[in-house]
Design a protein around this motif. Structure first.
Motif, PDB file in Angstrom:
ATOM      1  N   CYS A 235      17.122  -6.184   4.449  1.00  0.00           N
ATOM      2  CA  CYS A 235      16.647  -6.448   5.807  1.00  0.00           C
ATOM      3  C   CYS A 235      16.105  -7.866   5.838  1.00  0.00           C
ATOM      4  N   ASP A 236      16.775  -8.761   6.554  1.00  0.00           N
ATOM      5  CA  ASP A 236      16.311 -10.150   6.567  1.00  0.00           C
ATOM      6  C   ASP A 236      15.513 -10.462   7.832  1.00  0.00           C
ATOM      7  N   TRP A 341      11.444  -0.479   2.402  1.00  0.00           N
ATOM      8  CA  TRP A 341      10.833  -1.263   1.341  1.00  0.00           C
ATOM      9  C   TRP A 341      10.800  -2.745   1.694  1.00  0.00           C
ATOM     10  N   ASP A 342      11.920  -3.266   2.185  1.00  0.00           N
ATOM     11  CA  ASP A 342      11.958  -4.673   2.586  1.00  0.00           C
ATOM     12  C   ASP A 342      10.946  -4.958   3.686  1.00  0.00           C
ATOM     13  N   TYR A 343      10.893  -4.055   4.666  1.00  0.00           N
ATOM     14  CA  TYR A 343       9.983  -4.265   5.786  1.00  0.00           C
ATOM     15  C   TYR A 343       8.530  -4.209   5.315  1.00  0.00           C
ATOM     16  N   LEU A 344       8.216  -3.259   4.430  1.00  0.00           N
ATOM     17  CA  LEU A 344       6.850  -3.100   3.941  1.00  0.00           C
ATOM     18  C   LEU A 344       6.399  -4.317   3.146  1.00  0.00           C
ATOM     19  N   ARG A 345       7.237  -4.749   2.193  1.00  0.00           N
ATOM     20  CA  ARG A 345       6.795  -5.833   1.315  1.00  0.00           C
ATOM     21  C   ARG A 345       6.778  -7.181   2.021  1.00  0.00           C
ATOM     22  N   GLN A 349       1.740  -5.419   4.998  1.00  0.00           N
ATOM     23  CA  GLN A 349       0.941  -4.215   5.225  1.00  0.00           C
ATOM     24  C   GLN A 349       0.839  -3.387   3.934  1.00  0.00           C
ATOM     25  N   GLY A 350      -0.050  -2.345   3.984  1.00  0.00           N
ATOM     26  CA  GLY A 350      -0.355  -1.620   2.762  1.00  0.00           C
ATOM     27  C   GLY A 350       0.261  -0.247   2.636  1.00  0.00           C
ATOM     28  N   GLY A 351       1.145   0.127   3.562  1.00  0.00           N
ATOM     29  CA  GLY A 351       1.769   1.443   3.495  1.00  0.00           C
ATOM     30  C   GLY A 351       2.214   1.890   4.871  1.00  0.00           C
ATOM     31  N   PHE A 352       2.468   3.203   4.994  1.00  0.00           N
ATOM     32  CA  PHE A 352       2.982   3.762   6.243  1.00  0.00           C
ATOM     33  C   PHE A 352       2.075   4.876   6.749  1.00  0.00           C
ATOM     34  N   PHE A 353       2.018   5.002   8.076  1.00  0.00           N
ATOM     35  CA  PHE A 353       1.359   6.147   8.702  1.00  0.00           C
ATOM     36  C   PHE A 353       2.395   6.900   9.529  1.00  0.00           C
ATOM     37  N   LEU A 354       2.466   8.214   9.343  1.00  0.00           N
ATOM     38  CA  LEU A 354       3.480   9.016  10.017  1.00  0.00           C
ATOM     39  C   LEU A 354       2.861  10.259  10.653  1.00  0.00           C
ATOM     40  N   PRO A 355       2.981  10.438  11.980  1.00  0.00           N
ATOM     41  CA  PRO A 355       2.629  11.722  12.591  1.00  0.00           C
ATOM     42  C   PRO A 355       3.651  12.772  12.143  1.00  0.00           C
ATOM     43  N   LEU A 356       3.211  13.748  11.376  1.00  0.00           N
ATOM     44  CA  LEU A 356       4.104  14.735  10.776  1.00  0.00           C
ATOM     45  C   LEU A 356       3.971  16.063  11.517  1.00  0.00           C
ATOM     46  N   SER A 357       5.019  16.418  12.260  1.00  0.00           N
ATOM     47  CA  SER A 357       4.946  17.606  13.119  1.00  0.00           C
ATOM     48  C   SER A 357       5.449  18.875  12.441  1.00  0.00           C
ATOM     49  N   GLY A 358       6.172  18.733  11.329  1.00  0.00           N
ATOM     50  CA  GLY A 358       6.792  19.892  10.702  1.00  0.00           C
ATOM     51  C   GLY A 358       8.192  20.160  11.188  1.00  0.00           C
ATOM     52  N   GLN A 386      10.698  -6.577 -12.522  1.00  0.00           N
ATOM     53  CA  GLN A 386       9.332  -7.080 -12.417  1.00  0.00           C
ATOM     54  C   GLN A 386       8.987  -7.548 -11.014  1.00  0.00           C
ATOM     55  N   LYS A 387       9.986  -7.958 -10.252  1.00  0.00           N
ATOM     56  CA  LYS A 387       9.721  -8.380  -8.870  1.00  0.00           C
ATOM     57  C   LYS A 387       9.295  -7.190  -8.025  1.00  0.00           C
ATOM     58  N   VAL A 388       9.947  -6.044  -8.209  1.00  0.00           N
ATOM     59  CA  VAL A 388       9.555  -4.834  -7.476  1.00  0.00           C
ATOM     60  C   VAL A 388       8.136  -4.430  -7.863  1.00  0.00           C
ATOM     61  N   LEU A 389       7.815  -4.477  -9.158  1.00  0.00           N
ATOM     62  CA  LEU A 389       6.473  -4.120  -9.616  1.00  0.00           C
ATOM     63  C   LEU A 389       5.437  -5.088  -9.047  1.00  0.00           C
ATOM     64  N   SER A 390       5.773  -6.372  -9.039  1.00  0.00           N
ATOM     65  CA  SER A 390       4.846  -7.378  -8.501  1.00  0.00           C
ATOM     66  C   SER A 390       4.600  -7.144  -7.013  1.00  0.00           C
ATOM     67  N   ASP A 391       5.659  -6.863  -6.259  1.00  0.00           N
ATOM     68  CA  ASP A 391       5.507  -6.594  -4.823  1.00  0.00           C
ATOM     69  C   ASP A 391       4.662  -5.347  -4.593  1.00  0.00           C
ATOM     70  N   LEU A 392       4.889  -4.317  -5.414  1.00  0.00           N
ATOM     71  CA  LEU A 392       4.136  -3.069  -5.256  1.00  0.00           C
ATOM     72  C   LEU A 392       2.649  -3.300  -5.522  1.00  0.00           C
ATOM     73  N   ARG A 393       2.331  -4.029  -6.565  1.00  0.00           N
ATOM     74  CA  ARG A 393       0.927  -4.309  -6.877  1.00  0.00           C
ATOM     75  C   ARG A 393       0.258  -5.110  -5.768  1.00  0.00           C
ATOM     76  N   ARG A 394       1.008  -6.029  -5.169  1.00  0.00           N
ATOM     77  CA  ARG A 394       0.459  -6.807  -4.053  1.00  0.00           C
ATOM     78  C   ARG A 394       0.202  -5.919  -2.846  1.00  0.00           C
ATOM     79  N   ILE A 395       1.148  -5.004  -2.544  1.00  0.00           N
ATOM     80  CA  ILE A 395       0.993  -4.082  -1.405  1.00  0.00           C
ATOM     81  C   ILE A 395      -0.233  -3.197  -1.581  1.00  0.00           C
ATOM     82  N   LEU A 396      -0.440  -2.710  -2.802  1.00  0.00           N
ATOM     83  CA  LEU A 396      -1.543  -1.790  -3.078  1.00  0.00           C
ATOM     84  C   LEU A 396      -2.838  -2.520  -3.452  1.00  0.00           C
TER      85      LEU A 396
END
Length: 728
Positions: A235-236, A341-345, A349-358, A386-396
């Motif tokens: 996603c560019d 993943w592309d959009y998140l990193r 932002q630090g994650g996702f929020f989802l209204p979960l209806s079932g 290592q790039k994925v790990l680095s992005d994940l650590r930055r997000i969290l």
């Protein structure tokens, strides 16, 4: 004499206007190509600036920074002794072209502009670029001084030319030129071009992959040769997802390919071919040989460089491979997950929020996030990325964190919330709780009744009137308004929780709100404007309900989530009207007046087959002849177009959605149509009514003729019997 050549095709996850990141990824691909022994590297379309710059292509800055990146590539020691082909916008004589720039050892050899632009579906290339119309013609291009300083060149050729090395000839196509009926690869092949490169920015759609593979294989099946296809990935900055699948074919057979979906930003495939295989194959096609002898020539830019080593007899060549296509449900599991993943990193932002209806839709969205967590685990622990790990650590915001399981990771990235009301059933809450517990999302349950009552109380204070549900004696307007209050309150709660949940955990940043309206609901307008379908992004907004159910069945086994079986079997419902003695009284299909399967058919006819109301009726009256009468088909088509017309305005604010379905009604990029319609479609519906009456009259006429024929037959039979002495 050398005859074996190693060629590299690069798949890059570029980002519009990320010139620094794009440069790093291009350099990484060149490094990997050289490590694989390649002497020629090609890459995807507009890789220097990113494909989706859109109206930034009107800005001189975009061209300036593209030339600056090219200058960095020209002087990079890494680029020595390898023929390189990169993509960027170029302005020539005040006209903007989408170009390939081919260079070797600090010298630009050719600038090759795109000859056929794409203006269908998600693409608007002619808004920014112009086609190069001078076929088999090159002319002088005057280089910017920043480039001349490094190359010593003042003028280089631009146009429809080819590169002639000491051992072979290389030609070029750019994306749409492969798909066009006037592709260049045939005349290039007839003129002796042996290696043809296609640099592409092609997006993913469900069930589309085989089309591209067939095109690549057929590009060299008729005329022979090597076809090198390099595509973007990721996603560019837009709704579409570029699906990679770079590949290399020889004489109609695939030799190598990249993965369709992956989190890695750079993937390079390299293949060694024997040029003599091309020459032998072409020489055996005698009709092509006769055509080639009279084929017009392309301008050749001669370069004193050989792609093949002088002594290469022991160099192994590639053998054909079998292409395994992903099933649609596998594409849903991987494509939207990579997009998220592309959009998140890249969003910070630090994650996702989802209204979960079932229900199926929100549960599918949750499972796609869980699939993303699985892909992250694989990339880190199996791929060592290592790039994925680095992005994940930055997000969290945790520089020491390494995930131990998808569930642990999902707990940190996905926050889900069941927003119940007095109209919700205990079954939907139980399903939401069970799914959240299985994937380990951070889950909460809230009741929205107090907030809803507060809105109603304010309205009653102002008007002295109390709206009621229809089951309690209210009219349709009151009933709809009371449903919409609940839906919009959920949207407000979604953004409140998304902005503050990380604060409650002591983490910085916020959460992206995920929408979960499917493509069929958008088409029908079966959603409340600015309700919880309004979100930051929607990973299932381009996917049909039918495909989502298939995906859920697949995910049940793939991710070991048995609770999904209960969710699939449950009737889809908004749960916005009162229960009847504690039992569900409202279903989506009953509310919509059509099934989800019917909606998919309406969508494909409307968008893909370009049907208006009358044409749609004429097709469906045959398709559904065994199920519905012509009059019933007419009423169904009219009902769809009425609903489509009065709800089309919702598409102007629809959540940016992952593009997956070719009949998406998404207004902002893909499906450009009015949002204010004449809802009674008087002229069009009159044409349908005339056709219904015509069909009825034909049937009456056929029935009359059949009846007369039967009477005539009976009379004839009676006369025969009388003549034969048989008593009638």
């Amino acid at each position: 004499m050398g005859r074996k050549v190693t060629i590299a095709a690069s798949t890059l996850n570029q980002w519009a206007l990320d010139f620094e990141g794009n440069l790093d990824r291009i350099l990484q691909s060149i490094l990997e190509a050289k490590e694989l022994g390649a002497t020629f590297r090609t890459g995807p379309e507009l890789e220097i600036c990113g494909y989706s710059c859109e109206d930034h292509f009107y800005e001189s800055d975009t061209f300036l920074h593209s030339w600056e990146v090219l200058a960095e590539l020209l002087i990079a020691p890494l680029c020595k002794d390898i023929l390189i082909d990169v993509g960027m916008p170029v302005m020539h004589k005040n006209v903007c072209y989408n170009c390939r720039v081919i260079f070797l050892n600090k010298k630009i050899l050719l600038i090759r502009p795109k000859r056929i632009l794409c203006d269908s579906g998600n693409y608007r290339e002619s808004r920014w670029f112009t086609t190069w119309k001078k076929e088999r013609c090159v002319e002088d291009f005057y280089l910017p001084r920043m480039i001349t300083k490094h190359t010593g060149q003042r003028v280089v050729p631009i146009g429809d030319g080819v590169i002639s090395t000491l051992d072979t000839c290389i030609g070029f196509e750019i994306c749409e030129e492969l798909w066009s009926s006037a592709s260049s690869h045939i005349p290039l092949s007839l003129d002796g071009v042996e290696i043809i490169c296609n640099s592409s920015g092609s997006h993913t759609e469900l069930r589309k992959g085989f089309v591209m593979v067939d095109l690549v294989k057929n590009a060299t099946m008729k005329c022979g040769g090597c076809y090198v296809y390099s595509n973007l990935r990721g996603c560019d900055g837009q709704r579409i997802y570029f699906d990679g699948v770079s590949c290399i074919s020889l004489n109609g057979k695939i030799l190598n390919r990249a993965r369709q979906f992956a989190l890695g930003e750079v993937e390079v495939i390299a293949t060694t071919i024997d040029l003599e295989d091309i020459r032998t194959y072409r020489n055996s096609l005698r009709s092509n040989s006769h055509l080639a002898s009279s084929a017009p020539s392309y301008p050749r830019i001669v370069v004193d460089f050989s792609l093949s080593p002088e002594h290469d007899t022991t160099l192994p060549t590639a053998v054909p491979i079998e292409w395994h296509f992903l099933l649609p449900e596998e594409e849903i599991a991987q494509g939207p997950a990579c997009w998220l993943w592309d959009y998140l990193r890249r969003s910070g932002q630090g994650g996702f929020f989802l209204p979960l209806s079932g229900g199926v839709d929100s549960s599918s969205t949750a499972v796609i996030v869980y699939s993303m967590c699985n892909l992250i685990m694989e990339a880190i622990h199996q791929g060592g990325d290592q790039k994925v790990l680095s992005d994940l650590r930055r997000i969290l915001a945790n520089p020491e964190y390494t995930p131990k399981s998808p569930q642990e990771l999902c707990n940190k990235i996905l926050f889900t919330c069941y927003m119940g009301s007095e109209n919700s059933s205990k079954e939907t809450r139980a399903r939401a709780d069970a799914l959240a517990g299985t994937i380990c999302s951070t889950h909460t349950n809230i009741i929205i009744d107090k907030a809803v009552s507060a809105f109603i109380e304010v309205f009653t204070q102002v008007t002295t009137m109390l709206p009621k549900f229809s089951s309690n004696g209210g009219c349709a307007r009151q009933n709809l308004a009371l449903q919409n209050i609940q839906a919009r309150v959920r949207m407000v709660f979604s953004y409140l929780f998304a902005q503050l949940m990380l604060w409650t955990k002591g983490r910085p940043g916020g959460l992206l709100v995920l929408g979960s309206a499917n493509v069929d609901e958008s088409l029908r307008g079966y959603m409340t404007k600015y309700d919880c379908s309004s979100a930051d992004i929607n990973p299932i907004g381009g996917i049909s309900k039918t495909d989502l159910r298939r995906f859920m069945s697949y995910a049940t086994k793939k991710f070991k989530l048995p609770i999904l079986n209960e969710i699939i079997d449950a009737p889809p419902t908004a749960e916005l009207e009162p229960l009847r003695q504690g039992v569900l009284a409202q279903t989506d299909e009953e509310d919509m007046g059509m099934t989800y399967d019917e909606l998919s058919q309406y969508g494909r006819l409307r968008k893909i087959e370009c049907c208006g109301p009358y044409s749609m009726y004429c097709k469906l009256v045959q398709t559904w002849s065994s199920t519905y009468t012509p009059k019933q088909v007419a009423e169904k088509v009219k009902h769809f177009f009425r609903c489509y017309a009065i709800n089309r305005h919702k598409m102007t604010v629809v959540t940016p959605s992952y593009h997956a379905e070719s009949y998406s009604p998404e207004d902002n990029r893909f499906d450009l149509r009015p949002f204010l319609y004449r809802a009674n479609w008087s002229w069009q519906f009159r044409a349908i009514d005339k056709q219904v009456e015509y069909i009825a009259s034909v049937k009456r006429s056929d029935s009359t003729e059949s009846s007369l024929s039967l009477k005539s037959k009976k009379s004839s039979d009676s006369n025969v019997r009388l003549r034969s002495g048989v008593t009638v």
